[in-house]
Design a protein around this motif. Structure first.
Motif, PDB file in Angstrom:
ATOM      1  N   ILE A   1       0.845  -1.196   0.000  1.00  0.00           N
ATOM      2  CA  ILE A   1       0.000   0.000   0.000  1.00  0.00           C
ATOM      3  C   ILE A   1       0.882   1.249   0.000  1.00  0.00           C
ATOM      4  O   ILE A   1       1.791   1.373   0.823  1.00  0.00           O
ATOM      5  CB  ILE A   1      -0.926   0.035   1.235  1.00  0.00           C
ATOM      6  N   ASP A   2       0.603   2.153  -0.926  1.00  0.00           N
ATOM      7  CA  ASP A   2       1.307   3.437  -0.944  1.00  0.00           C
ATOM      8  C   ASP A   2       0.351   4.506  -1.458  1.00  0.00           C
ATOM      9  O   ASP A   2      -0.580   4.209  -2.208  1.00  0.00           O
ATOM     10  CB  ASP A   2       2.548   3.378  -1.836  1.00  0.00           C
ATOM     11  N   MET A   3       0.582   5.746  -1.047  1.00  0.00           N
ATOM     12  CA  MET A   3      -0.329   6.822  -1.468  1.00  0.00           C
ATOM     13  C   MET A   3      -0.066   7.305  -2.891  1.00  0.00           C
ATOM     14  O   MET A   3      -0.900   7.974  -3.484  1.00  0.00           O
ATOM     15  CB  MET A   3      -0.261   7.993  -0.494  1.00  0.00           C
ATOM     16  N   ARG A   4       1.088   6.939  -3.470  1.00  0.00           N
ATOM     17  CA  ARG A   4       1.364   7.248  -4.873  1.00  0.00           C
ATOM     18  C   ARG A   4       1.186   6.000  -5.711  1.00  0.00           C
ATOM     19  O   ARG A   4       1.198   4.889  -5.182  1.00  0.00           O
ATOM     20  CB  ARG A   4       2.791   7.783  -5.038  1.00  0.00           C
ATOM     21  N   ASP A   5       1.094   6.157  -7.014  1.00  0.00           N
ATOM     22  CA  ASP A   5       0.986   4.983  -7.886  1.00  0.00           C
ATOM     23  C   ASP A   5       2.335   4.565  -8.456  1.00  0.00           C
ATOM     24  O   ASP A   5       2.419   3.654  -9.268  1.00  0.00           O
ATOM     25  CB  ASP A   5      -0.034   5.203  -9.004  1.00  0.00           C
ATOM     26  N   ALA A   6       3.408   5.242  -7.999  1.00  0.00           N
ATOM     27  CA  ALA A   6       4.742   4.924  -8.500  1.00  0.00           C
ATOM     28  C   ALA A   6       5.762   5.017  -7.366  1.00  0.00           C
ATOM     29  O   ALA A   6       5.680   5.908  -6.512  1.00  0.00           O
ATOM     30  CB  ALA A   6       5.134   5.867  -9.640  1.00  0.00           C
ATOM     31  N   PHE A   7       6.707   4.081  -7.358  1.00  0.00           N
ATOM     32  CA  PHE A   7       7.833   4.130  -6.429  1.00  0.00           C
ATOM     33  C   PHE A   7       8.680   5.360  -6.739  1.00  0.00           C
ATOM     34  O   PHE A   7       8.977   5.650  -7.902  1.00  0.00           O
ATOM     35  CB  PHE A   7       8.678   2.863  -6.585  1.00  0.00           C
ATOM     36  N   HIS A   8       9.077   6.084  -5.691  1.00  0.00           N
ATOM     37  CA  HIS A   8       9.920   7.263  -5.860  1.00  0.00           C
ATOM     38  C   HIS A   8      11.350   6.919  -5.441  1.00  0.00           C
ATOM     39  O   HIS A   8      11.612   6.676  -4.260  1.00  0.00           O
ATOM     40  CB  HIS A   8       9.394   8.420  -5.008  1.00  0.00           C
ATOM     41  N   HIS A   9      12.237   6.905  -6.407  1.00  0.00           N
ATOM     42  CA  HIS A   9      13.661   6.688  -6.128  1.00  0.00           C
ATOM     43  C   HIS A   9      14.217   8.036  -5.648  1.00  0.00           C
ATOM     44  O   HIS A   9      14.882   8.761  -6.387  1.00  0.00           O
ATOM     45  CB  HIS A   9      14.364   6.216  -7.410  1.00  0.00           C
ATOM     46  N   ASN A  10      13.916   8.350  -4.387  1.00  0.00           N
ATOM     47  CA  ASN A  10      14.197   9.722  -3.936  1.00  0.00           C
ATOM     48  C   ASN A  10      15.675   9.980  -3.679  1.00  0.00           C
ATOM     49  O   ASN A  10      16.065  11.103  -3.381  1.00  0.00           O
ATOM     50  CB  ASN A  10      13.334  10.105  -2.721  1.00  0.00           C
ATOM     51  N   VAL A  11      16.513   8.955  -3.823  1.00  0.00           N
ATOM     52  CA  VAL A  11      17.969   9.183  -3.813  1.00  0.00           C
ATOM     53  C   VAL A  11      18.340  10.149  -4.946  1.00  0.00           C
ATOM     54  O   VAL A  11      19.318  10.893  -4.850  1.00  0.00           O
ATOM     55  CB  VAL A  11      18.713   7.841  -3.969  1.00  0.00           C
ATOM     56  N   ALA A  12      17.539  10.147  -6.013  1.00  0.00           N
ATOM     57  CA  ALA A  12      17.798  11.008  -7.175  1.00  0.00           C
ATOM     58  C   ALA A  12      16.904  12.241  -7.226  1.00  0.00           C
ATOM     59  O   ALA A  12      16.881  12.944  -8.226  1.00  0.00           O
ATOM     60  CB  ALA A  12      17.634  10.197  -8.464  1.00  0.00           C
ATOM     61  N   SER A  13      16.179  12.518  -6.145  1.00  0.00           N
ATOM     62  CA  SER A  13      15.208  13.622  -6.184  1.00  0.00           C
ATOM     63  C   SER A  13      15.873  14.993  -6.337  1.00  0.00           C
ATOM     64  O   SER A  13      15.307  15.899  -6.962  1.00  0.00           O
ATOM     65  CB  SER A  13      14.338  13.616  -4.921  1.00  0.00           C
TER      66      SER A  13
ATOM     67  N   ALA B   1      -0.278  11.290  -5.173  1.00  0.00           N
ATOM     68  CA  ALA B   1      -0.037  11.810  -6.518  1.00  0.00           C
ATOM     69  C   ALA B   1       0.066  10.674  -7.520  1.00  0.00           C
ATOM     70  O   ALA B   1       0.414   9.550  -7.174  1.00  0.00           O
ATOM     71  CB  ALA B   1       1.258  12.626  -6.537  1.00  0.00           C
ATOM     72  N   SER B   2      -0.241  11.007  -8.770  1.00  0.00           N
ATOM     73  CA  SER B   2      -0.047  10.068  -9.866  1.00  0.00           C
ATOM     74  C   SER B   2       1.382  10.206 -10.391  1.00  0.00           C
ATOM     75  O   SER B   2       2.084  11.167 -10.077  1.00  0.00           O
ATOM     76  CB  SER B   2      -1.028  10.368 -10.999  1.00  0.00           C
ATOM     77  N   TYR B   3       1.785   9.253 -11.213  1.00  0.00           N
ATOM     78  CA  TYR B   3       3.102   9.314 -11.844  1.00  0.00           C
ATOM     79  C   TYR B   3       3.264  10.643 -12.577  1.00  0.00           C
ATOM     80  O   TYR B   3       4.264  11.344 -12.413  1.00  0.00           O
ATOM     81  CB  TYR B   3       3.250   8.135 -12.818  1.00  0.00           C
ATOM     82  N   GLN B   4       2.251  11.012 -13.390  1.00  0.00           N
ATOM     83  CA  GLN B   4       2.355  12.228 -14.206  1.00  0.00           C
ATOM     84  C   GLN B   4       2.478  13.481 -13.346  1.00  0.00           C
ATOM     85  O   GLN B   4       3.329  14.348 -13.607  1.00  0.00           O
ATOM     86  CB  GLN B   4       1.122  12.354 -15.128  1.00  0.00           C
ATOM     87  N   SER B   5       1.642  13.583 -12.297  1.00  0.00           N
ATOM     88  CA  SER B   5       1.685  14.798 -11.471  1.00  0.00           C
ATOM     89  C   SER B   5       2.964  14.846 -10.635  1.00  0.00           C
ATOM     90  O   SER B   5       3.493  15.935 -10.350  1.00  0.00           O
ATOM     91  CB  SER B   5       0.451  14.894 -10.576  1.00  0.00           C
ATOM     92  N   SER B   6       3.482  13.686 -10.245  1.00  0.00           N
ATOM     93  CA  SER B   6       4.741  13.649  -9.491  1.00  0.00           C
ATOM     94  C   SER B   6       5.882  14.186 -10.339  1.00  0.00           C
ATOM     95  O   SER B   6       6.667  15.043  -9.904  1.00  0.00           O
ATOM     96  CB  SER B   6       5.059  12.212  -9.058  1.00  0.00           C
TER      97      SER B   6
END
Length: 372
Positions: free
Chosen positions: A39-51, A122-127
């Motif tokens: 379960i996650d609130m986004r529809d895509a994993f965020h590789h936030n090491v690269a944010s 958020a969705s992938y596109q909005s992220s």
């Protein structure tokens, strides 16, 4: 972990949080053929090491989000967890949906200011668009103040100066030493040298006095920033890299007796939450005395899933042990500092190991998807 555990009646593992720890746990549960729901609130994993790179380099953000459903199919559910009902063994989502569990792995991570963190429904596109919009703010600014000189602030200042060497970048930090206190003093000093070589101006031992009144992440020409010692700087853009906190909202109403003062969950050596044998905490929300890093979250996930499997087989549980600190700071795509198992690394090794690609290849490979 040995061979697969064939699906056991009544076993359903719920993983709350799709960060590095949650994805690692889901992958291992999948390989063990155990029923699970991520379960996650986004529809895509965020590789936030690269944010941070995504916040300065146009077009980069789309590589940092990886759709969950393409990897986990129906075992992924998008939603915000409101609470855990311990008595009924259900996870309750916003909107009322309930997901039953036999075992629970909590991987809720830490929350903090954008762009280092992006814990938003958020969705992938909005992220992706949120990061693309921010790159335009950076482009529009002639000068940037980065507040906070921990590892995130150090990397942020370096990313901006690398992508935009013509811009004035000032890093303000309340302490004298930069980066994570767990790093070797020589590595922390080296981080300072790299910033100075890149042309970042350092204001150390200073706190911003009027941070709460300042607009962050939006270019406003000639904004005044004042410090507690009375210094005034004029800048166009302010990026905050302080204030990380454990993201406990999903569990705080149910696990107050098992929580540390900072909101993390107290765990035993098997990473079981204090007072429970079927509930585990992984990553930043586990009260383990070590730096909060993706690498550690993935190690925790392996132990938690191993112990679920071991408990089903009646085997002895695995223990988690902290080791010497391994940490790499990417200071732009062309430089970096760090240490491996407590030993300082050459800067060129950090560039090859992390800075150039920020380990994106690893996440795409683990999610078994093709990087765009």
């Amino acid at each position: 972990m040995g061979g697969q555990v064939s699906s056991v009646d009544g076993v359903h593992v719920v993983v709350v949080g799709g960060g590095f720890g949650g994805v690692a746990a889901a992958q291992q549960l999948k390989s063990q053929a155990l029923n699970f729901t991520l379960i996650d609130m986004r529809d895509a994993f965020h590789h936030n090491v690269a944010s941070l790179r995504a916040s300065v380099q146009p077009g980069f953000a789309r590589r940092t989000f990886i759709p969950f459903a393409d990897t986990f199919g129906d075992s992924f559910v998008q939603g915000r967890v409101e609470r855990v009902d311990i008595n009924r063994q259900t996870v309750v989502l916003q909107g009322g949906r309930e997901v039953q569990f036999s075992h629970l792995i909590l991987c809720t991570g830490t929350d903090g200011p954008f762009p280092g963190k992006f814990n938003t429904e958020a969705s992938y596109q909005s992220s992706v668009q949120t990061y693309e919009d921010f790159t335009k703010q950076v482009q529009a600014a002639d000068s940037v103040v980065v507040v906070g000189g921990g590892s995130t602030g150090v990397e942020m200042a370096a990313e901006i100066k690398t992508e935009h060497p013509e811009k004035k970048v000032v890093l303000i930090h309340s302490r004298i030493a930069l980066a994570d206190p767990e790093l070797l003093p020589s590595v922390r000093h080296q981080a300072k040298e790299v910033l100075l070589q890149k042309g970042v101006e350092l204001l150390l031992g200073e706190k911003v006095n009027n941070l709460s009144q300042l607009q962050l992440n939006v270019t406003n020409k000639n904004t005044e920033v004042t410090t507690e010692r009375g210094e005034t700087l004029t800048t166009d853009l302010i990026v905050r890299c302080t204030g990380l906190k454990v993201n406990s909202a999903a569990y705080d109403s149910s696990f107050s007796a098992s929580m540390a003062d900072n909101g993390a969950l107290k765990v035993n050596q098997h990473l079981q939450v204090q007072g429970f044998t079927n509930i585990y905490a992984v990553g930043d929300c586990a009260d383990v005395k070590e730096p909060k890093m993706a690498y550690h979250a993935q190690l925790h996930a392996a132990v938690a899933v191993s112990n679920i499997v071991n408990s089903l087989r009646g085997k002895e549980l695995t223990s988690y042990h902290t080791g010497n600190v391994t940490m790499l700071l990417a200071m732009g795509r062309d430089d970096g500092v760090g240490q491996f198992n407590g030993f300082k690394l050459p800067r060129c090794a950090v560039v090859l190991g992390k800075s150039r690609d920020l380990l994106l290849w690893k996440s795409w490979r683990e999610m078994k998807q093709q990087q765009p």
